[in-house]
Design a protein around this motif. Structure first.
Motif, PDB file in Angstrom:
ATOM      1  N   ILE A   1       0.730  -1.205   0.051  1.00  0.00           N
ATOM      2  CA  ILE A   1       0.022   0.053  -0.025  1.00  0.00           C
ATOM      3  C   ILE A   1       0.936   1.379  -0.041  1.00  0.00           C
ATOM      4  CG2 ILE A   1      -1.912   1.419   1.234  1.00  0.00           C
ATOM      5  CD1 ILE A   1      -2.809  -1.303  -0.055  1.00  0.00           C
ATOM      6  N   GLY A   2       2.099   1.260   0.795  1.00  0.00           N
ATOM      7  CA  GLY A   2       2.892   2.191   0.901  1.00  0.00           C
ATOM      8  C   GLY A   2       4.346   1.939   0.455  1.00  0.00           C
ATOM      9  N   LEU A   3       4.761   0.878   0.485  1.00  0.00           N
ATOM     10  CA  LEU A   3       6.026   0.269   0.001  1.00  0.00           C
ATOM     11  C   LEU A   3       5.798   0.150  -1.461  1.00  0.00           C
ATOM     12  CD1 LEU A   3       8.969  -0.540   0.874  1.00  0.00           C
ATOM     13  CD2 LEU A   3       7.749  -3.043   0.642  1.00  0.00           C
ATOM     14  N   ASP A   4       6.545   0.855  -2.257  1.00  0.00           N
ATOM     15  CA  ASP A   4       6.727   0.762  -3.795  1.00  0.00           C
ATOM     16  C   ASP A   4       7.581  -0.235  -4.358  1.00  0.00           C
ATOM     17  OD1 ASP A   4       6.612   1.444  -6.482  1.00  0.00           O
ATOM     18  OD2 ASP A   4       7.239   3.387  -6.292  1.00  0.00           O
ATOM     19  N   PRO A   5       7.099  -1.272  -4.750  1.00  0.00           N
ATOM     20  CA  PRO A   5       8.005  -2.207  -5.310  1.00  0.00           C
ATOM     21  C   PRO A   5       8.513  -1.986  -6.630  1.00  0.00           C
ATOM     22  CG  PRO A   5       5.802  -2.830  -5.894  1.00  0.00           C
ATOM     23  CD  PRO A   5       5.778  -1.597  -5.084  1.00  0.00           C
ATOM     24  N   THR A   6       8.571  -0.925  -7.233  1.00  0.00           N
ATOM     25  CA  THR A   6       8.953  -0.706  -8.516  1.00  0.00           C
ATOM     26  C   THR A   6      10.395  -0.464  -8.420  1.00  0.00           C
ATOM     27  OG1 THR A   6       7.041   0.653  -9.156  1.00  0.00           O
ATOM     28  CG2 THR A   6       8.875   0.970 -10.531  1.00  0.00           C
TER      29      THR A   6
ATOM     30  N   LEU B   1      -8.865  -6.179  -8.551  1.00  0.00           N
ATOM     31  CA  LEU B   1      -9.013  -4.773  -8.376  1.00  0.00           C
ATOM     32  C   LEU B   1      -7.918  -4.364  -7.714  1.00  0.00           C
ATOM     33  CD1 LEU B   1     -12.600  -4.378  -7.695  1.00  0.00           C
ATOM     34  CD2 LEU B   1     -11.648  -3.911  -9.838  1.00  0.00           C
ATOM     35  N   SER B   2      -7.103  -4.816  -6.941  1.00  0.00           N
ATOM     36  CA  SER B   2      -5.964  -4.390  -5.888  1.00  0.00           C
ATOM     37  C   SER B   2      -4.647  -4.765  -6.824  1.00  0.00           C
ATOM     38  CB  SER B   2      -6.030  -5.068  -4.663  1.00  0.00           C
ATOM     39  OG  SER B   2      -7.200  -4.578  -3.940  1.00  0.00           O
ATOM     40  N   SER B   3      -4.697  -5.571  -7.755  1.00  0.00           N
ATOM     41  CA  SER B   3      -3.678  -5.728  -8.312  1.00  0.00           C
ATOM     42  C   SER B   3      -3.447  -5.021  -9.812  1.00  0.00           C
ATOM     43  CB  SER B   3      -3.853  -7.225  -9.052  1.00  0.00           C
ATOM     44  OG  SER B   3      -3.943  -8.121  -7.861  1.00  0.00           O
TER      45      SER B   3
ATOM     46  N   ALA C   1      -8.931   1.056  -3.362  1.00  0.00           N
ATOM     47  CA  ALA C   1      -8.809   2.402  -3.846  1.00  0.00           C
ATOM     48  C   ALA C   1      -7.435   2.690  -3.738  1.00  0.00           C
ATOM     49  CB  ALA C   1      -9.545   3.318  -2.743  1.00  0.00           C
ATOM     50  N   PRO C   2      -6.433   2.297  -2.543  1.00  0.00           N
ATOM     51  CA  PRO C   2      -5.158   2.490  -2.674  1.00  0.00           C
ATOM     52  C   PRO C   2      -4.188   2.102  -3.734  1.00  0.00           C
ATOM     53  CG  PRO C   2      -6.038   2.124  -0.392  1.00  0.00           C
ATOM     54  CD  PRO C   2      -6.918   1.943  -1.401  1.00  0.00           C
ATOM     55  N   MET C   3      -4.566   0.938  -3.999  1.00  0.00           N
ATOM     56  CA  MET C   3      -3.857   0.121  -5.170  1.00  0.00           C
ATOM     57  C   MET C   3      -3.952   0.565  -6.398  1.00  0.00           C
ATOM     58  SD  MET C   3      -1.469  -1.732  -3.748  1.00  0.00           S
ATOM     59  CE  MET C   3      -0.573  -2.913  -4.833  1.00  0.00           C
ATOM     60  N   ILE C   4      -5.366   0.955  -6.747  1.00  0.00           N
ATOM     61  CA  ILE C   4      -5.801   1.762  -7.982  1.00  0.00           C
ATOM     62  C   ILE C   4      -5.043   2.958  -8.005  1.00  0.00           C
ATOM     63  CG2 ILE C   4      -7.540   2.604  -9.312  1.00  0.00           C
ATOM     64  CD1 ILE C   4      -9.324   0.246  -8.421  1.00  0.00           C
ATOM     65  N   GLU C   5      -5.055   3.777  -7.003  1.00  0.00           N
ATOM     66  CA  GLU C   5      -4.447   5.049  -6.888  1.00  0.00           C
ATOM     67  C   GLU C   5      -2.926   5.042  -7.203  1.00  0.00           C
ATOM     68  OE1 GLU C   5      -4.640   8.951  -7.446  1.00  0.00           O
ATOM     69  OE2 GLU C   5      -6.387   7.623  -7.035  1.00  0.00           O
ATOM     70  N   ASN C   6      -2.380   3.673  -6.603  1.00  0.00           N
ATOM     71  CA  ASN C   6      -0.897   3.585  -6.938  1.00  0.00           C
ATOM     72  C   ASN C   6      -0.584   3.380  -8.246  1.00  0.00           C
ATOM     73  OD1 ASN C   6       0.261   4.398  -4.268  1.00  0.00           O
ATOM     74  ND2 ASN C   6      -0.002   2.283  -3.872  1.00  0.00           N
ATOM     75  N   TYR C   7      -1.367   2.693  -8.829  1.00  0.00           N
ATOM     76  CA  TYR C   7      -1.397   2.507 -10.317  1.00  0.00           C
ATOM     77  C   TYR C   7      -1.516   3.924 -11.107  1.00  0.00           C
ATOM     78  CZ  TYR C   7      -3.185   1.667 -15.179  1.00  0.00           C
ATOM     79  OH  TYR C   7      -3.247   1.755 -16.429  1.00  0.00           O
ATOM     80  N   ARG C   8      -2.614   4.528 -10.661  1.00  0.00           N
ATOM     81  CA  ARG C   8      -2.798   5.965 -11.429  1.00  0.00           C
ATOM     82  C   ARG C   8      -1.886   6.947 -11.263  1.00  0.00           C
ATOM     83  NH1 ARG C   8      -9.196   7.169 -10.805  1.00  0.00           N
ATOM     84  NH2 ARG C   8      -8.881   8.296 -12.687  1.00  0.00           N
ATOM     85  N   THR C   9      -1.400   7.301  -9.972  1.00  0.00           N
ATOM     86  CA  THR C   9      -0.585   8.326 -10.002  1.00  0.00           C
ATOM     87  C   THR C   9       0.648   8.077  -8.903  1.00  0.00           C
ATOM     88  OG1 THR C   9      -2.013   8.902  -7.768  1.00  0.00           O
ATOM     89  CG2 THR C   9      -2.456   9.901  -9.975  1.00  0.00           C
ATOM     90  N   GLY C  10       0.636   6.843  -8.384  1.00  0.00           N
ATOM     91  CA  GLY C  10       1.585   6.547  -7.265  1.00  0.00           C
ATOM     92  C   GLY C  10       1.736   7.323  -6.095  1.00  0.00           C
TER      93      GLY C  10
END
Length: 461
Positions: free
Chosen positions: A289-294, A368-370, A423-432
């Protein structure tokens, strides 16, 4: 992982007769979405729907996320005021998404979040950690199991991830926002992470109870959903662990690595109890949710994003292959993870679904969270369920459990731990957005460097 192991222990609480919940068309407040809706509109809709769980249906005193919300109003006894620590952490992230997207007013969010932090500051804590469940009216620990009546370090980690993101988002705001950030900082610094090494063992333990001490005896060893616990423990400015605890404990001295492949995709690590296909998909969500694996690496893993992406793709390809012949499984309807499930008698239970434990039940949060890992496949699922399966949609988005195979069976119920990652994982996809908040926190930067993590994206070398 505990949700798999303890599912038998909590099944008597979670199973409730629900034979009248197979259609839910009268309960659902959503009409069929038009097929020409844009991808952006669909993502907005499901994010806004998922927010309702934590905004409209929060426990009314603490304002934290209730363990479950049932539109059919059938609950286990004395359950309506039980709040969940980890699910509330995901709820904090969800509320931040709501503020950033303009779904809820910023000042209203600050007021509510302040109430939540005040409640957490007076609720029972066990060497700084919160319990898995808390009574939202009294702040007292609600046992998750007989001996699980004390601190739950993993649930605390999920909550703390959200608390840190709240702090980072509001720390430079107005006076009220700065006061909220200060409360978050105090809560974070009060967690005694190193206590949970059981006297200095080079591994973290999941539970400690004032009554039963270490009798739960559950060391946190990879690979499952618990990585974030070690990241936060190493990052603590007050009660930290060292790098040796991470590599000896979490990575099992490096023995958690795997050279196995499935569908031609490397698995990289041994998924605890699910080495053939990988575990339930929440393992690719909860810590991230917070840890960015990229492009995130440590001494053993070259790219955490690839690890997670492959786990999701293996799950997807398994559902498309559909070796058990479940009706409905395919490119538009996939995703196995822990959540409500269908019992043999047609009632509602709880299970941790993954390819080796597949019962024909698809949990919408899985796909959805993926979104960060499989944007096309996740969008195909999102579009399908909203435009063609209105019976699977309720007032707070897709219901927790669905099955086309069992005559479009579903249950008008939600779980915080599942709804909270959407919502958090979709947002990380959309904007990080959430990744940036968490990864730029000064302590997290130091903690990741301590553990030899690297990511050029955040200048951690």
């Amino acid at each position: 992982m505990k949700r798999i192991i303890l599912s038998i222990a909590v099944i008597s609480l979670l199973i409730v007769s629900c034979k009248n919940a197979q259609t839910n068309q009268n309960i659902s407040q959503n009409k069929t979405v038009k097929s020409n809706i844009s991808d952006e509109q669909l993502m907005n809709k499901v994010q806004k729907d998922a927010l309702k769980y934590f905004w409209d249906y929060a426990e009314p005193n603490s304002m934290l996320g209730r363990e479950r919300y049932h539109e059919d109003n059938i609950y286990p006894d004395n359950d309506k005021h039980v709040v969940t620590t980890g699910g509330s952490g995901f709820g904090l992230a969800t509320i931040l998404v709501g503020v950033e997207r303009g779904f809820v007013p910023r000042k209203d969010a600050v007021k509510r979040l302040t109430t939540m932090m005040n409640f957490l500051s007076t609720a029972d804590r066990h060497k700084g950690a919160w319990s898995h469940w808390i009574n939202g009216e009294t702040g007292k620990t609600v046992p998750f199991g007989k001996k699980d009546n004390g601190g739950d370090l993993v649930e605390t980690a999920f909550l703390t991830s959200g608390i840190l993101m709240i702090r980072e988002y509001f720390k430079n705001g107005n006076a009220e926002e700065k006061a909220l950030a200060k409360k978050c900082d105090e809560l974070w610094k009060g967690i005694q992470w190193n206590w949970y090494t059981k006297g200095g063992e080079k591994v973290l333990y999941w539970h400690w109870s004032p009554e039963y001490q270490w009798e739960m005896n559950f060391p946190l060893q990879g690979y499952n959903e618990c990585l974030i616990t070690y990241i936060l423990a190493a990052s603590s400015p007050t009660y930290p662990i060292d790098a040796e605890t991470y590599y000896k404990g979490w990575t099992r001295n490096g023995t958690y690595l795997s050279d196995k492949e499935k569908y031609g995709l490397p698995m990289y690590v041994k998924h605890n109890g699910a080495e053939e296909y990988g575990g339930p998909l929440f393992w690719a969500h909860y810590s991230y949710i917070g840890l960015d694996p990229t492009n995130l690496s440590d001494k053993l893993i070259n790219n955490y994003f690839d690890l997670n992406k492959n786990q999701v793709l293996i799950d997807y390809k398994y559902c498309v292959e559909n070796p058990k012949g479940w009706k409905g499984y395919g490119p538009n309807y996939w995703g196995l993870t822990a959540g409500y499930s269908r019992n043999k008698d047609g009632g509602v239970g709880y299970d941790a679904h993954f390819p080796q434990n597949d019962h024909g039940v698809i949990t919408p949060t899985a796909a959805l969270s993926s979104f960060p890992y499989t944007p096309k496949e996740s969008m195909d699922f999102l579009r399908f369920i909203y435009t063609q399966k209105p019976e699977f949609i309720g007032s707070a988005g897709p219901y927790d459990a669905t099955s086309i195979n069992y005559n479009n069976w579903t249950t008008p119920r939600y779980l915080a731990i599942d709804q909270g990652t959407i919502a958090p994982m979709i947002e990380n996809y959309r904007t990080g957005f959430l990744w940036k908040l968490f990864m730029n926190a000064p302590e997290i930067q130091k903690g990741l460097k301590k553990l030899n993590f690297k990511t050029e994206k955040y200048n951690i070398k």
